[in-house]
Structures are given as C-alpha cells and as structure tokens.
Design a protein around this motif. Sequence first.
Motif, short mmCIF file in Angstrom:
data_model
loop_
_atom_site.label_atom_id
_atom_site.label_comp_id
_atom_site.label_asym_id
_atom_site.label_seq_id
_atom_site.Cartn_x
_atom_site.Cartn_y
_atom_site.Cartn_z
N UNK A 89 1.33 -1.68 -0.49
CA UNK A 89 0.22 -0.31 0.33
C UNK A 89 1.11 0.87 -0.39
N UNK A 90 0.93 1.77 -1.16
CA UNK A 90 1.53 3.29 -0.82
C UNK A 90 0.56 4.51 -0.51
N UNK A 91 0.51 5.24 0.21
CA UNK A 91 0.31 6.35 0.79
C UNK A 91 0.79 8.10 0.62
N UNK A 92 0.00 8.40 -0.21
CA UNK A 92 0.19 10.01 -0.80
C UNK A 92 -0.54 9.82 -1.88
N UNK A 93 -0.05 11.56 -2.69
CA UNK A 93 -1.19 11.73 -3.86
C UNK A 93 -1.01 10.68 -5.26
N UNK A 94 -1.72 10.44 -6.09
CA UNK A 94 -1.64 8.96 -6.93
C UNK A 94 -1.05 10.05 -7.64
N UNK A 95 -1.61 11.67 -7.81
CA UNK A 95 -0.67 12.63 -9.19
C UNK A 95 0.98 12.27 -8.98
N UNK A 114 -11.52 11.66 -9.66
CA UNK A 114 -12.59 11.48 -10.73
C UNK A 114 -11.48 12.28 -11.89
N UNK A 115 -11.81 13.81 -11.85
CA UNK A 115 -11.35 14.36 -12.55
C UNK A 115 -9.26 13.85 -12.96
N UNK A 116 -8.95 13.00 -12.53
CA UNK A 116 -7.34 12.96 -12.87
C UNK A 116 -7.18 11.98 -13.81
N UNK A 117 -8.66 10.49 -13.94
CA UNK A 117 -8.31 10.05 -15.15
C UNK A 117 -7.66 10.06 -16.41
N UNK A 118 -7.62 11.51 -16.93
CA UNK A 118 -7.06 11.60 -18.25
C UNK A 118 -5.14 12.23 -17.89
N UNK A 119 -5.29 12.31 -16.92
CA UNK A 119 -4.04 12.29 -16.78
C UNK A 119 -2.50 11.39 -16.48
N UNK A 120 -3.80 10.47 -15.24
CA UNK A 120 -2.63 9.22 -15.63
C UNK A 120 -2.48 8.47 -16.63
N UNK A 138 -16.15 4.38 -12.73
CA UNK A 138 -17.23 5.54 -12.43
C UNK A 138 -16.75 6.10 -14.28
N UNK A 139 -16.27 5.88 -15.02
CA UNK A 139 -16.31 6.59 -16.03
C UNK A 139 -17.89 7.45 -16.40
N UNK A 140 -18.77 7.47 -16.37
CA UNK A 140 -20.04 7.77 -16.49
C UNK A 140 -19.78 8.91 -15.34
N UNK A 141 -19.88 9.06 -14.78
CA UNK A 141 -19.72 9.71 -13.51
C UNK A 141 -20.49 10.90 -12.98
N UNK A 142 -21.59 10.26 -12.43
CA UNK A 142 -22.88 9.84 -12.39
C UNK A 142 -24.22 10.58 -13.91
N UNK A 143 -23.76 10.02 -14.52
CA UNK A 143 -24.34 10.25 -15.01
C UNK A 143 -23.87 11.74 -16.62
N UNK A 156 -18.50 19.64 -10.50
CA UNK A 156 -19.16 18.61 -11.28
C UNK A 156 -18.43 18.27 -12.47
N UNK A 157 -19.05 19.76 -13.28
CA UNK A 157 -19.31 19.92 -14.75
C UNK A 157 -17.56 19.94 -14.98
N UNK A 158 -16.67 20.40 -13.82
CA UNK A 158 -15.17 19.92 -14.32
C UNK A 158 -14.66 18.59 -14.35
N UNK A 159 -15.17 17.55 -14.03
CA UNK A 159 -14.70 16.45 -13.64
C UNK A 159 -15.34 15.80 -14.69
N UNK A 160 -16.82 16.28 -14.78
CA UNK A 160 -17.15 15.46 -15.72
C UNK A 160 -16.47 16.21 -17.72
#
Length: 194
Positions: A89-95, A114-120, A138-143, A156-160
């Motif tokens: 287990x690595x503890x820290x910011x995934x970014x 959720x807002x970082x998938x494209x970065x990863x 969660x790729x449809x992010x709450x629809x 939410x708009x930014x994450x979407x």
Amino acid sequence: MELSQLEKFARERYIPVMLDDTKELLFNTVKERQPRRILEIGTAIGYSGIVMLSASERATLNTVELDEQTANMARANFAEFGMSHRVNVFVGDAREIVPQLTGSYDFIFLDGPKGQYETFFPYLTDLLEVGGTLVCDNVLYKGLVEHVPENKRHKHITVARNMRAFLEDVTTNERYSTKLYRIGDGVTISTKIR
C-alpha cells in the motif's frame, strides 16, 4: 471476515465501495485474465483489492491511497483476509506517485480521483504490458459525462469534462481495444494491443 461484512461496514460509514454488478464484472475479468502484477489507483478500505486478489491467487497488488487513516484500515482488512504478504500500500497523492512508478503490470484498476483519469492515462499506458488489461470505474461520473445539466456545481462540471476527455481518449486510442459497460457508474475494460 466475509466480503459481505466488509461491504456492510463500508456502507454504514458512507465509505464508497463498488456496486455489486461492478464488483462481479471486476472479479470475473480478473478471474478470466489471471494477472500476476496488479496496480490499483484508489485503495479505499481494500474492498476492490480483496476482490481482485480473490480472483487471481497468484497475483500481487500495488495500491495507492491518498489518506493515511484509510490506508491503515485497508492494511488491516488485507491482513484479515490473509492477503498482506501479497499487497503493497502506497500512501500519498496518486498524481505524484503514479509518474514515479517503475516496472510493468499486466492488470491496472483505476478508481482514484475522477478528474485525474486523463492525467494518469499516459503513465498507466507506459506501465501496462502489451496484452494487459486496464479497468476504469465511474467513467460516466453520475451520468454527467454524457449530459451536464446547467444547475450542477462547477466542480462536477469540470470533473465531467475531464472524464469525457478521458473516455474519448481510451475508447479511440489505437493502442487499446476498449469496451464500455453501462453498469454501476460506468466501467471501461481496455486491452492493450500494441
């Protein structure tokens, strides 16, 4: 402890764990592909990690969690299920952690911020072996990825929007063969073909 008890514990404390249909899809995908080295972004209390390790008994898991207290709960749960020797287990910011990871993986489960998938995505592509599997939850992010109503808060708009860019990328990227499953909050399963 049974997995259902861990799920109940999480739901009673509003700790997010995957829905049953998503859990079943993840378990069956790991069972079918039998990976050896799994990378997970977003450990939470270890629920999805336990699902994956149960499906492939030869697999080891490297998992990244932002919150120290949550990571400690995950470690305790991995121990409870007799899996500690198969997990780091690595503890820290995934970014910060993901760009520094080395080695290769034949299975990656992305369930982090959720807002970082494209970065990863480029880093995960480098880490994933040809023939390996990338599963993203969660790729449809709450629809909201397919329809953003005007009354939603800016966050939410930014994450979407970020998730929409990722979904477009992962489904059209020529290095992957990707299928979108409209279960839970949306799941993609991608096989790296080149």
